[in-house]
Design a protein around this motif. Sequence first.
Motif, short mmCIF file in Angstrom:
data_model
loop_
_atom_site.label_atom_id
_atom_site.label_comp_id
_atom_site.label_asym_id
_atom_site.label_seq_id
_atom_site.Cartn_x
_atom_site.Cartn_y
_atom_site.Cartn_z
N GLY A 56 -7.43 30.18 64.50
CA GLY A 56 -7.98 31.35 63.82
C GLY A 56 -9.48 31.45 63.98
O GLY A 56 -10.03 32.53 64.26
N MET A 57 -10.18 30.32 63.84
CA MET A 57 -11.64 30.32 64.01
C MET A 57 -12.04 30.59 65.45
O MET A 57 -13.05 31.26 65.71
CB MET A 57 -12.20 28.99 63.55
CG MET A 57 -12.19 28.78 62.05
SD MET A 57 -12.82 27.16 61.55
CE MET A 57 -14.48 27.23 62.23
N ALA A 58 -11.26 30.08 66.40
CA ALA A 58 -11.57 30.35 67.81
C ALA A 58 -11.49 31.84 68.12
O ALA A 58 -12.24 32.35 68.95
CB ALA A 58 -10.61 29.57 68.71
N LYS A 59 -10.60 32.55 67.42
CA LYS A 59 -10.47 33.99 67.66
C LYS A 59 -11.46 34.82 66.86
O LYS A 59 -12.07 35.74 67.39
CB LYS A 59 -9.04 34.46 67.33
CG LYS A 59 -8.87 35.96 67.58
CD LYS A 59 -7.49 36.46 67.29
CE LYS A 59 -7.43 37.97 67.57
NZ LYS A 59 -6.09 38.53 67.29
N ALA A 60 -11.59 34.51 65.56
CA ALA A 60 -12.34 35.43 64.69
C ALA A 60 -13.41 34.75 63.85
O ALA A 60 -13.95 35.39 62.94
CB ALA A 60 -11.35 36.15 63.78
N GLY A 61 -13.76 33.50 64.12
CA GLY A 61 -14.79 32.84 63.36
C GLY A 61 -14.34 32.45 61.95
O GLY A 61 -13.15 32.48 61.62
#
Length: 334
Positions: A120-125
């Motif tokens: 999730g963080m890799a996609k949207a921080g």
Amino acid sequence: MDAHLGLPLLVGFIAVAVLFDFLNGLHDAANSIATIVSTRVLRPQYAVFWAAFFNSIAFLVFGLHVAQTIGTGIIAPEIVDWKVIVTALGGAISWNLITWWAGIPSSSSHALIGGLVGAGMAKAGLGAIVWWGLGKTAAAIVLSPLTGFVLALGLVLAVSWSFRRFTPLSVDSSFRVLQFVSAALYSLGHGGNDAQKVMGIIAVLLYSQGLLGKEFYVPFWVVLTCQAAMGLGTLFGGWRIVHTMGSKITRLTPMQGFCAETGGAITLFLATYLGIPVSTTHTISGAIVGVGAARRVSAVRWNIASNILVAWLITVPASALISVACYLFATAIS
């Protein structure tokens, strides 16, 4: 939300999620059977059948609160697409295999949560994270083994006092029978909490593809598939981890095994009712340490317990980092 997947890809990604559920059963089989095997109440080949059966029927006992938390309460469901799901599973599966090979009883649950957070963080921080859901899950990393420890310690002290006038042989015989019940209860709690995590993953994947309509829910066929995969994984056992859980932390009698499993089962039942995705590994480890400490502090091999604690602490960040790498790789080649 990304473009819709074709049916073959969608089926393939669901199969990857079901594979994780199978590996979860394989990896965490020790949680359900380690005590009943180490006390020699059941041989390993029979114990896995006992545990697998109760793993598989857990959906008849519990609601789907944990699946709801995993589906909507760790990362925002609107940012979920196939790439997030597959790379989250990639991180979780990779960490599970590493720790299974090393015989370390780490948490499949927290590996999955770490995978979701990383993808999730890799996609949207940082905005991808649902902080309240992640916060209660992080709190459970501490509270579930502590609760298992306290309950098992209290149970073993209460039972020891209640049976103080009985001969050791009669106590041993009684708890050899009762351990069938406690192992069944723990397996129910294991199947109820752990299988629901993959139910949530598959359901949010279907939701991201518009196949569930406007409301998030878990289809019944997903429930049956995940419970069956968990049961099959348990049938294949996890003998490296059984050895660590069942004998390396402390030596157990049938009475102590009963208290550890019962304390762990109560913890899992409460967490599943509250919708908290806890670690069955953490829970039973805390309970086993509790019954060992009730005998005497030196009965617990604290060096083994400390190694397990280190594995607990690094599971979420390690699986998150692996899933970030998987996401970046998937993005680069797609």
